[in-house]
Structure formats: C-alpha cells, structure tokens
Design an enzyme around this catalytic site. Structure first.
Site, short mmCIF file in Angstrom:
data_model
loop_
_atom_site.label_atom_id
_atom_site.label_comp_id
_atom_site.label_asym_id
_atom_site.label_seq_id
_atom_site.Cartn_x
_atom_site.Cartn_y
_atom_site.Cartn_z
N HIS A 1 0.87 -1.18 0.00
CA HIS A 1 0.00 0.00 0.00
C HIS A 1 0.90 1.23 0.00
O HIS A 1 1.67 1.45 -0.93
CB HIS A 1 -0.93 -0.06 1.21
CG HIS A 1 -2.07 0.92 1.18
ND1 HIS A 1 -2.37 1.71 0.10
CD2 HIS A 1 -3.00 1.24 2.14
CE1 HIS A 1 -3.43 2.46 0.37
NE2 HIS A 1 -3.83 2.20 1.61
N HIS B 1 -1.90 -1.96 -10.39
CA HIS B 1 -2.81 -1.39 -9.40
C HIS B 1 -4.06 -2.24 -9.38
O HIS B 1 -4.52 -2.73 -10.41
CB HIS B 1 -3.16 0.05 -9.77
CG HIS B 1 -3.77 0.83 -8.65
ND1 HIS B 1 -5.08 0.68 -8.26
CD2 HIS B 1 -3.23 1.76 -7.81
CE1 HIS B 1 -5.33 1.49 -7.25
NE2 HIS B 1 -4.23 2.15 -6.95
N ASP C 1 2.71 5.79 -6.93
CA ASP C 1 3.98 5.70 -6.20
C ASP C 1 5.19 5.89 -7.10
O ASP C 1 6.24 6.37 -6.65
CB ASP C 1 4.09 4.34 -5.51
CG ASP C 1 2.99 4.11 -4.50
OD1 ASP C 1 2.79 4.99 -3.65
OD2 ASP C 1 2.32 3.06 -4.57
#
Length: 381
Positions: A227, A267, A318
């Site tokens: 996460h 994702h 990210d």
C-alpha cells in the site's frame, strides 16, 4: 448470501460513497464530481480537504476561515513533543512513530470520547479531523529533525499547509515552485475510494469506535509495502539502478528474470496508467529540468516504457511520487508518512460518511479446516 469467494474482497461492493469515483479502464479519478486534473491544477490542498468534508468547494471567505482554523491547530504540546523525541531517539520507523503520535493525540483532545452517541457527532468529528490534519505534518517534521539532531521548528500560521510542512522540515521557507509542487502532490493523494487503509478506518468506525482509533488503524494499514510503503521502494529501486551502472531496461529485465518485483507498477483498480502518475510525472520532469539533472526522470521513463511494452503494466501513483519527493530533498523513509499526511483528509471524510449511515462491517470466511474430530483428554494424548 452467496458462497462465492472474493479474495481480498476484490470487486465486492460494501458501501455507497459520495467522496471519490475511480474509472480503472479510462484512468479517471474524481473527488465529489471534480476531476483530479482540474483539482490538481486549480485547487489548494485546503480547498480539497474542505470539499471532502463539506461536499462543496469553499467560497473565498469560507476558505480563509477554514485555512485559519486548521493553521491554528498546528502546534504540538510539550507532552507530545517529548513522545516524538523519544521515538526519534529510539530510531523508530516513521510510520510506527506516526501511529503512536496519532493515538496519543486523542489524550490531548477533550472531544475524544467513546460514548456511542457522542462518537458520531459530525461537527465534533470535523473539529477532531481538523486537529489531526493540522498536527500530523508538525509531528512528521519534528520527528525527522529530532532524529537528525536538530531542534523542531515551530509551525507558522501564515503559510499554506504544504509550504508550512516544508518550512518545518528544513527550517527554511520554500520557494513558490516547491510549495506548489508539494501542494499538488497532497491534492493527488487526498482520497482514493475504498482502498485498504480507508477501508480499515471504516471498519474501525463501524464498531462505533472513535475517529482517532479509526485513523490509527488507517496509519497502520498504509505502512504496508503493498500500500503506502511502495513509494519508498520505488526510490530505493531507482538508486539501485543508478548505482549498478546498468542501462535501466537491462536492469529491469535482469530483475524480472530473477523473480524480483519492480516497484511502482500495477494497481488493483487501474487497468491503464494511474491519472495521478501522469500529473506527478510532469512535476518530476519539471523539477529535473529546473535542477539541470534529468537522471532520475529519464531512468523512470525508461523503466516505464519497458514495463509497458514487455509486461503491459502501467505505473501507479507511487512510481513518480518517489522521484518528485527525492528531487525536493525529502528523506526516503518519510515518503509514506507524507502519504498519510495527505490521506488523513480522505480517511476522516470516509469515517464521517460511515457514521452517517452506519452498519457494523462484519464479513465471513469460508471454513476449510477439519470437522468432526474426537476430543481426547490431555492425559491420553
């Protein structure tokens, strides 16, 4: 009731929400009807927080009042600063430190109650959410400075949420460009549907536990490498690529052949490029051009192109937040804490929504263990 098994609750609808909408096939993210592109371009983090909590964008006067109220809550008391110092002295992980700080914040809040009726008081919860959102950046900056042997920097009420954090972190007021880039990053991370940390906050709130408990749950969930912790792994990967002296695509190919995971790709929701990654990629490029050093951006692009062509995987948020933060001089191991600093707006908004139409979240597991065993007394085993 259905006997179908959905591991990780993938694709399972468990709630209705007015907060954010994700179209994974088109690569769209919307906060309360506004596209993330429009908000990132035109709205401050404070405006987005107001939008999530109140359901509409603030007027100029509402924004001024809201921003001032949040700025007034930034300071930490001496007890909390002593806790932050002890965590820094112990070289605690930043997310573990933040989890402790969030939990202790309830001790200093007269409105932090566990009474079943009071815990759902919306106006009181907005005041608690304001304190949490205001104080978390101060705690992160103080922790980072104390572990480096520097004194904490007292927050300023005349700076924006983003600019004040950078000021507290570096003891130097950031220039307008850095403050704007960081503010945009906070906007992009403010909410993202019923992700793992938001869901954990909602589960906690569904028991009629309090807002601080819910956010503590969320912080612990965000810390995981699948996460929020992924952004740290991206930058460490880019540094490893750079230090290897290899061409980025050759490094990735070798890593994949060895069974290693390439951080920042794939994702659970998006089947195409994360729209937040597009915006942060542009910011990473702009920062690189301004600094006259394209190394990290060029390396990122090369890896993205290879992963897309060879594996059909697109980057998530990210991937480019890592190089963006790195070029701003932010320590790698507080990247996830910064994620939490932004996402607390979404966590608390979802908790407010959970309380409005609450039902205890209680899924079931399919039992696959043994049955009908015969009990044997301990002296006969």
């Amino acid at each position: 009731m259905t006997d179908d098994l959905n591991r990780g609750l993938e694709g399972v609808l468990v709630a209705e929400s007015e907060l954010s909408f994700i179209d994974g096939d088109e690569g769209r993210l919307v906060y309360r009807g506004y596209t993330i592109e429009d908000l990132a371009e035109g709205a401050s983090y404070e405006e987005v927080v107001y939008l999530l909590w109140h359901g509409e964008l603030p007027t100029a006067s509402e924004l001024e009042e809201f921003s001032a109220a949040m700025a007034a809550e930034r300071s930490l008391n001496d007890d909390l600063l002593r806790t932050v110092e002890s965590l820094a002295d112990a070289d605690e992980d930043p997310m573990a430190a933040l989890r402790t700080v969030v939990s202790q914040l309830s001790a200093d809040d007269d409105e932090a109650v566990f009474d079943a009726d009071a815990v759902t008081d919306r106006e009181a919860n907005i005041r608690k959410a304001t304190r949490l959102t205001a104080k978390i950046p101060t705690a992160i900056a103080a922790f980072t400075r104390l572990r480096n042997g520097d004194d904490p920097v007292e927050p300023r009420e005349d700076l924006s949420h983003a600019a004040n954090f950078l000021y507290m972190l570096n003891d130097d007021e950031p220039d307008e460009v850095l403050a704007e880039v960081f503010d945009q990053a906070l906007v992009l991370h403010a909410d993202h549907g019923l992700n793992a940390s938001t869901f954990s906050a909602s589960v906690t709130a569904s028991t009629l536990s309090d807002l601080y408990s819910a956010v503590t749950s969320a912080v612990g969930t965000l810390a995981g490498s699948l996460h929020g912790g992924a952004n740290k792994n991206v930058m460490r990967m880019l540094i490893e690529v750079d230090e290897s002296g290899m061409d980025p695509t050759e490094w990735v190919k070798e890593a994949l052949d060895e069974g290693r995971r390439v951080a920042g790709f794939g994702h659970r929701v998006y089947n195409v490029k994360d729209p937040r990654a597009k915006i942060l990629g542009e910011q990473s490029e702009s920062l690189a051009e301004a600094a006259g050093n394209m190394k990290w951006y060029d390396c990122s692009v090369a890896i993205e192109e290879y992963m897309q062509a060879e594996k059909g995987l697109a980057p998530n948020v990210d991937f480019y937040s890592a190089s963006t933060y790195y070029q701003m001089g932010i320590p790698i191991d507080i990247y996830t804490a910064i994620f939490a600093m932004s996402r607390v707006a979404g966590w608390t908004a979802h908790v407010l929504e959970q309380y409005e139409d609450n039902r205890l979240i209680r899924p079931r597991a399919r039992y696959i263990g043994p049955r009908d065993l015969t009990f044997v007394p301990v002296d006969e085993r």
